[in-house]
Scaffold this motif. Structure first.
Motif, PDB file in Angstrom:
ATOM      1  N   UNK A 181       0.832  -1.206   0.000  1.00  0.00           N
ATOM      2  CA  UNK A 181       0.000   0.000   0.000  1.00  0.00           C
ATOM      3  C   UNK A 181       0.869   1.260   0.000  1.00  0.00           C
ATOM      4  N   UNK A 182       1.990   1.234   0.743  1.00  0.00           N
ATOM      5  CA  UNK A 182       2.930   2.366   0.719  1.00  0.00           C
ATOM      6  C   UNK A 182       3.457   2.607  -0.683  1.00  0.00           C
ATOM      7  N   UNK A 183       3.880   1.515  -1.342  1.00  0.00           N
ATOM      8  CA  UNK A 183       4.459   1.629  -2.684  1.00  0.00           C
ATOM      9  C   UNK A 183       3.466   2.140  -3.710  1.00  0.00           C
ATOM     10  N   UNK A 184       2.179   1.922  -3.457  1.00  0.00           N
ATOM     11  CA  UNK A 184       1.142   2.376  -4.385  1.00  0.00           C
ATOM     12  C   UNK A 184       0.478   3.673  -3.933  1.00  0.00           C
ATOM     13  N   UNK A 185       1.172   4.386  -3.001  1.00  0.00           N
ATOM     14  CA  UNK A 185       0.706   5.709  -2.540  1.00  0.00           C
ATOM     15  C   UNK A 185      -0.640   5.681  -1.839  1.00  0.00           C
ATOM     16  N   UNK A 186      -0.847   4.668  -1.015  1.00  0.00           N
ATOM     17  CA  UNK A 186      -2.047   4.607  -0.172  1.00  0.00           C
ATOM     18  C   UNK A 186      -1.623   4.415   1.281  1.00  0.00           C
ATOM     19  N   UNK A 187      -0.881   5.403   1.850  1.00  0.00           N
ATOM     20  CA  UNK A 187      -0.362   5.234   3.212  1.00  0.00           C
ATOM     21  C   UNK A 187      -1.460   5.102   4.265  1.00  0.00           C
ATOM     22  N   UNK A 188      -2.634   5.734   4.016  1.00  0.00           N
ATOM     23  CA  UNK A 188      -3.727   5.635   4.997  1.00  0.00           C
ATOM     24  C   UNK A 188      -4.156   4.184   5.173  1.00  0.00           C
ATOM     25  N   UNK A 189      -4.200   3.435   4.054  1.00  0.00           N
ATOM     26  CA  UNK A 189      -4.591   2.022   4.125  1.00  0.00           C
ATOM     27  C   UNK A 189      -3.518   1.203   4.844  1.00  0.00           C
ATOM     28  N   UNK A 190      -2.242   1.586   4.665  1.00  0.00           N
ATOM     29  CA  UNK A 190      -1.157   0.915   5.385  1.00  0.00           C
ATOM     30  C   UNK A 190      -1.366   1.040   6.887  1.00  0.00           C
ATOM     31  N   UNK A 191      -1.750   2.235   7.324  1.00  0.00           N
ATOM     32  CA  UNK A 191      -1.947   2.474   8.754  1.00  0.00           C
ATOM     33  C   UNK A 191      -3.166   1.721   9.283  1.00  0.00           C
ATOM     34  N   UNK A 192      -4.201   1.599   8.448  1.00  0.00           N
ATOM     35  CA  UNK A 192      -5.381   0.812   8.849  1.00  0.00           C
ATOM     36  C   UNK A 192      -5.006  -0.654   9.042  1.00  0.00           C
ATOM     37  N   UNK A 193      -4.183  -1.187   8.128  1.00  0.00           N
ATOM     38  CA  UNK A 193      -3.744  -2.586   8.231  1.00  0.00           C
ATOM     39  C   UNK A 193      -2.884  -2.767   9.484  1.00  0.00           C
ATOM     40  N   UNK A 194      -2.039  -1.767   9.768  1.00  0.00           N
ATOM     41  CA  UNK A 194      -1.206  -1.849  10.974  1.00  0.00           C
ATOM     42  C   UNK A 194      -2.087  -1.894  12.224  1.00  0.00           C
ATOM     43  N   UNK A 195      -3.126  -1.025  12.248  1.00  0.00           N
ATOM     44  CA  UNK A 195      -4.042  -1.021  13.399  1.00  0.00           C
ATOM     45  C   UNK A 195      -4.710  -2.386  13.550  1.00  0.00           C
ATOM     46  N   UNK A 196      -5.130  -2.970  12.434  1.00  0.00           N
ATOM     47  CA  UNK A 196      -5.752  -4.303  12.453  1.00  0.00           C
ATOM     48  C   UNK A 196      -4.741  -5.342  12.953  1.00  0.00           C
ATOM     49  N   UNK A 197      -3.507  -5.205  12.540  1.00  0.00           N
ATOM     50  CA  UNK A 197      -2.424  -6.114  12.944  1.00  0.00           C
ATOM     51  C   UNK A 197      -2.249  -6.098  14.471  1.00  0.00           C
ATOM     52  N   UNK A 198      -2.297  -4.880  15.049  1.00  0.00           N
ATOM     53  CA  UNK A 198      -2.148  -4.767  16.499  1.00  0.00           C
ATOM     54  C   UNK A 198      -3.335  -5.370  17.227  1.00  0.00           C
ATOM     55  N   UNK A 199      -4.552  -5.155  16.665  1.00  0.00           N
ATOM     56  CA  UNK A 199      -5.746  -5.735  17.299  1.00  0.00           C
ATOM     57  C   UNK A 199      -5.698  -7.258  17.287  1.00  0.00           C
ATOM     58  N   UNK A 200      -5.124  -7.810  16.217  1.00  0.00           N
ATOM     59  CA  UNK A 200      -5.030  -9.274  16.086  1.00  0.00           C
ATOM     60  C   UNK A 200      -3.823  -9.828  16.852  1.00  0.00           C
ATOM     61  N   UNK A 201      -3.089  -8.947  17.545  1.00  0.00           N
ATOM     62  CA  UNK A 201      -1.943  -9.343  18.363  1.00  0.00           C
ATOM     63  C   UNK A 201      -0.874 -10.077  17.564  1.00  0.00           C
ATOM     64  N   UNK A 202      -0.684  -9.634  16.316  1.00  0.00           N
ATOM     65  CA  UNK A 202       0.374 -10.202  15.479  1.00  0.00           C
ATOM     66  C   UNK A 202       1.688  -9.501  15.831  1.00  0.00           C
ATOM     67  N   UNK A 203       2.773 -10.226  15.876  1.00  0.00           N
ATOM     68  CA  UNK A 203       4.075  -9.692  16.278  1.00  0.00           C
ATOM     69  C   UNK A 203       4.560  -8.615  15.289  1.00  0.00           C
ATOM     70  N   UNK A 204       4.947  -7.455  15.846  1.00  0.00           N
ATOM     71  CA  UNK A 204       5.509  -6.359  15.045  1.00  0.00           C
ATOM     72  C   UNK A 204       7.028  -6.434  15.148  1.00  0.00           C
ATOM     73  N   UNK A 205       7.695  -6.508  14.001  1.00  0.00           N
ATOM     74  CA  UNK A 205       9.147  -6.671  14.021  1.00  0.00           C
ATOM     75  C   UNK A 205       9.853  -5.481  13.356  1.00  0.00           C
ATOM     76  N   UNK A 206      11.149  -5.634  13.165  1.00  0.00           N
ATOM     77  CA  UNK A 206      11.968  -4.572  12.574  1.00  0.00           C
ATOM     78  C   UNK A 206      11.683  -4.312  11.113  1.00  0.00           C
ATOM     79  N   UNK A 207      10.863  -5.154  10.469  1.00  0.00           N
ATOM     80  CA  UNK A 207      10.451  -4.908   9.084  1.00  0.00           C
ATOM     81  C   UNK A 207       9.149  -4.108   9.039  1.00  0.00           C
ATOM     82  N   UNK A 208       8.286  -4.343  10.046  1.00  0.00           N
ATOM     83  CA  UNK A 208       6.993  -3.644  10.092  1.00  0.00           C
ATOM     84  C   UNK A 208       7.183  -2.162  10.422  1.00  0.00           C
ATOM     85  N   UNK A 209       7.974  -1.890  11.468  1.00  0.00           N
ATOM     86  CA  UNK A 209       8.098  -0.527  11.994  1.00  0.00           C
ATOM     87  C   UNK A 209       8.523   0.492  10.928  1.00  0.00           C
TER      88      UNK A 209
END
Length: 736
Positions: free
Chosen positions: A34-62
């Motif tokens: 989504x970042x590469x296709x210029x939709x950063x807002x959607x990237x942030x929505x996916x990140x929020x969903x990722x945190x809700x699902x308690x998926x591990x955030x690593x040095x590639x996500x940040x």
């Protein structure tokens, strides 16, 4: 699906990828896509969903999430992410730290970016280039230059990307000597035998911005493969150098080589046309866009509005603006700026109101344009309202906007308000110091300007050539001859600054106002550079003040050789002859002006009443309240005579009878503006008048008395300075 990077319109369940990737990798892939296709807002929505699902955030996500925060300018969310990074021990990863620096930079927080840089235990070449790019983006070129020197001293070998950032610093500095040194540095540090297209293109751009178009063209010709970016850089360079026909020919050559411009190309060239005021070439490019089926994006349309505005073609700017349905705040700002540059105060204000009614929140660019307009026309009430609006709406006040506000208060006659705002500023750059010094200069506050300079020196703020122009002007307007001479010497020997033509002009003005005409003339003769109209004009004005026709003739002769089309100098010479009653010489000069067909610039005075600016010329009868204005003018004349005032008819430099001269004086534009102010504002209200020419001796004397008669503070800004009239006296002390 992988090739298209998951088009955001498609609803693709994550379960489709589970056989191939871990849950964390799936999320990382989507956020990056989504970042590469210029939709950063959607990237942030996916990140929020990722945190809700308690998926591990690593040095590639940040880093991907931080990139999205930067693209959206969401500093608050970026800081939250920074906190998460610290809590989870990801801050030791140089890749994550670089991403944090980049995020703070894109959100305009260069201080936080530098803190990140300073706290990094390990830095790679990306860290250095990111910090350099951050300084360049925020126009902190001195800091960027210092960081380049530090990078070199610690032995960090720059990558090509880092060197491109470094070259951009020298391009913005527009110093050809430093630019050549940077070119040599690139040649010595490049990894391959031959420079690539990107770094060569950045050098072409640098030389063009430094005004060395020959070196830019030589580098361009050396390229075996020329990209569309290379062509854009060289064509833009020719436009910037005002070699418009050559720029147009190069554009056609590019097309003949089957290199077709993209939106960025035409966008860059249109911006350059606005920069140099090349209206015809700008129109030609506009036609090219329309003929060749370019999609008129919002960015391109905004650039066209801006270009037409800077070229003074308001009609075309408005046509492009009205042709768009979906306008963003930048397009509104561009048109407001266009009206501001044309001094159309009321139209600019009306546009601002319309923009707010459409639910758009103005940004710093909009506010800078409007506040700069207030400064230009002296509209203090509107400026104060805009300042109040900024505070009420909680708009971010960056250094540029704060400096613009200080400038506005100073130029609108409220020097105390300007100084108060300056004193409250926690961060000040040299521009803000110079604006405050210039404000004190305009108001004749020479002692205050010198004290402020002492504060600068105590705080270790390095002055530049503009600082000394402001200081020398301040000394000139306050009659501080000894202090002015000392500062001029200090500039040369203390700060190693080479005097420019403006500094010599200030010194001639300083000496001339003090009556030291011979010394002023000797200084001109000893100048290492050719004197210009400012220098000779200062001497001619001094000759008028001290009635020295012989030296005045010397100055006038030089001025007419430099600018034969400017009748102002001949009129000034005619004034000198008239003041010594040499009427035959006056008639000869005026006959020469008439024969040349050159017209004198008419006097124009403006006054702001209830947020609207009203303009007057001599003998004006176009105002809706003309009848009442002339009634008040008659009353003013009666009260002035009762107070013992005698018109100074010597300033009417024609051989006509005294009664006609008195009538002419009564109808001067500033007196009409004053009369309108008296009938339109409450008793005791200060009046602020702006005049495009120097206030004449008679109007100056009359205004002093009128301030006492009507118990008003009358602030007049003329071409040279401010006059604060109160209780029958003027702040200039008769020294202007």
């Amino acid at each position: 699906m992988i090739k298209t990077h998951f088009d955001y319109t498609l609803q693709i369940p994550l379960s489709f990828l589970r056989p191939h990737l871990s849950p964390a990798a799936q999320y990382n892939f989507l956020i990056t896509s989504y970042n590469n296709n210029n939709f950063p807002e959607h990237s942030l929505q996916i990140y929020a969903h990722m945190r809700r699902m308690d998926v591990h955030v690593d040095g590639f996500t940040a880093p991907s999430v931080l990139k999205a925060c930067g693209q959206c300018s969401l500093a608050a969310l970026g800081k939250e992410m920074h906190g998460f990074v610290l809590k989870n021990g990801l801050d030791t990863d140089v890749f994550v730290s670089n991403a944090l620096m980049q995020m703070y930079s894109e959100c305009g927080s260069v201080v936080c970016a530098r803190l990140m840089f300073d706290q990094m235990a390990d830095r790679d070449v990306v860290s250095w280039s990111t910090m350099i790019r951050s300084y360049v983006r925020n126009r902190l070129l001195g800091e960027a230059l210092e960081l380049i020197r530090e990078m070199h001293s610690v032995g960090v070998r720059p990558s090509e990307i880092a060197m491109i950032s470094m070259v951009n610093v020298f391009a913005d500095l527009a110093d050809v000597k430093l630019g050549k040194a940077m070119h040599g540095y690139v040649v010595r540090n490049i990894n391959s035998e031959k420079m690539g297209v990107p770094i060569t293109t950045s050098l072409i751009d640098m030389y063009a911005k430094c005004g060395n178009i020959a070196s830019a063209k030589w580098l361009f010709n050396e390229l075996t493969q020329k990209s569309v970016v290379s062509w854009t850089a060289i064509i833009a360079g020719y436009i910037r150098s005002n070699r418009l026909e050559e720029g147009r020919k190069l554009f056609k050559e590019m097309l003949e080589d089957s290199i077709f411009p993209n939106e960025i190309t035409v966008l860059s060239l249109i911006i350059e046309c606005g920069f140099v005021g090349a209206l015809e070439l700008g129109k030609w490019l506009h036609c090219y866009i329309l003929r060749n089926g370019f999609v008129m994006s919002l960015v391109l349309a905004t650039a066209l509005v801006d270009m037409y505005g800077k070229c003074g073609d308001l009609r075309s700017a408005r046509a492009v603006f009205d042709g768009r349905n979906n306008k963003d705040v930048m397009m509104w700002s561009a048109l407001i700026s266009a009206y501001a540059q044309a001094n159309c105060t009321n139209q600019a204000r009306e546009l601002f109101s319309r923009m707010r009614n459409e639910g758009l929140r103005p940004n710093a660019v909009t506010m800078v344009s409007l506040i700069s307009l207030c400064a230009l026309v002296g509209a203090l009430d509107l400026g104060k309202w805009l300042h109040s609006y900024i505070n009420q709406q909680g708009l971010e006040v960056d250094l540029i906007l704060k400096t613009t506000l200080v400038d506005m208060y100073a130029k609108c006659g409220d020097i105390d308000g300007a100084h108060r705002l300056f004193s409250e500023a926690k961060v000040r750059d040299i521009c803000m110091w110079n604006v405050m010094l210039t404000g004190f200069s305009m108001h004749g506050c020479g002692i205050e300007a010198l004290k402020l300079f002492e504060d600068m020196e105590r705080l270790g703020i390095e002055p530049n050539d503009i600082t000394f122009i402001a200081l020398l002007h301040a000394c000139s307007h306050a009659g501080l001859v000894t202090e002015g001479k000392r500062l001029f010497d200090k500039m040369i020997h203390g700060f190693r600054l080479v005097p420019k033509i403006e500094h010599y002009g200030c010194m001639v003005d300083l000496l001339g106002r003090a009556g030291q005409l011979d010394e002023a003339h000797e200084l001109i003769k000893s100048m290492p550079i050719q004197p210009n109209v400012v220098v000779w004009g200062a001497l001619l004005a001094a000759c008028k003040l001290y009635k020295n026709p012989s030296l005045g003739e010397v100055a006038a002769k030089q001025l007419l050789e430099l600018e034969p089309e400017n009748c102002g100098y001949t009129i000034l010479m005619s004034n000198i002859y008239a003041s010594t009653e040499r009427w035959n010489d006056v008639a000869g000069v005026r006959r020469a002006i008439k024969d040349s067909g050159i017209k004198k610039q008419p006097g124009l005075s403006s006054i702001e009443v209830n947020g609207s600016v009203h303009e007057f010329v001599m003998g004006d009868n176009a105002h809706p309240q003309t009848g009442k204005i002339y009634e008040m003018l008659s009353e003013m004349c009666v009260k002035l005579k009762e107070a013992g005032y005698t018109p100074n008819t010597s300033v009417v430099l024609q051989n006509i009878d005294e009664e006609e001269k008195e009538t002419a004086l009564n109808y001067h534009s500033e007196k009409l503006a004053m009369a309108f102010g008296l009938i339109s504002t409450a008793a005791g209200t200060p009046m602020r008048i702006v005049k495009n020419l120097r206030v004449c001796d008679d109007c100056h004397a009359a205004t002093k008395l009128l301030s006492k008669i009507y118990q008003r503070v009358i602030i007049v800004r003329d071409r040279d300075r401010f006059h604060h009239f109160r209780e029958g006296s003027c702040s200039c002390g008769g020294y202007w």
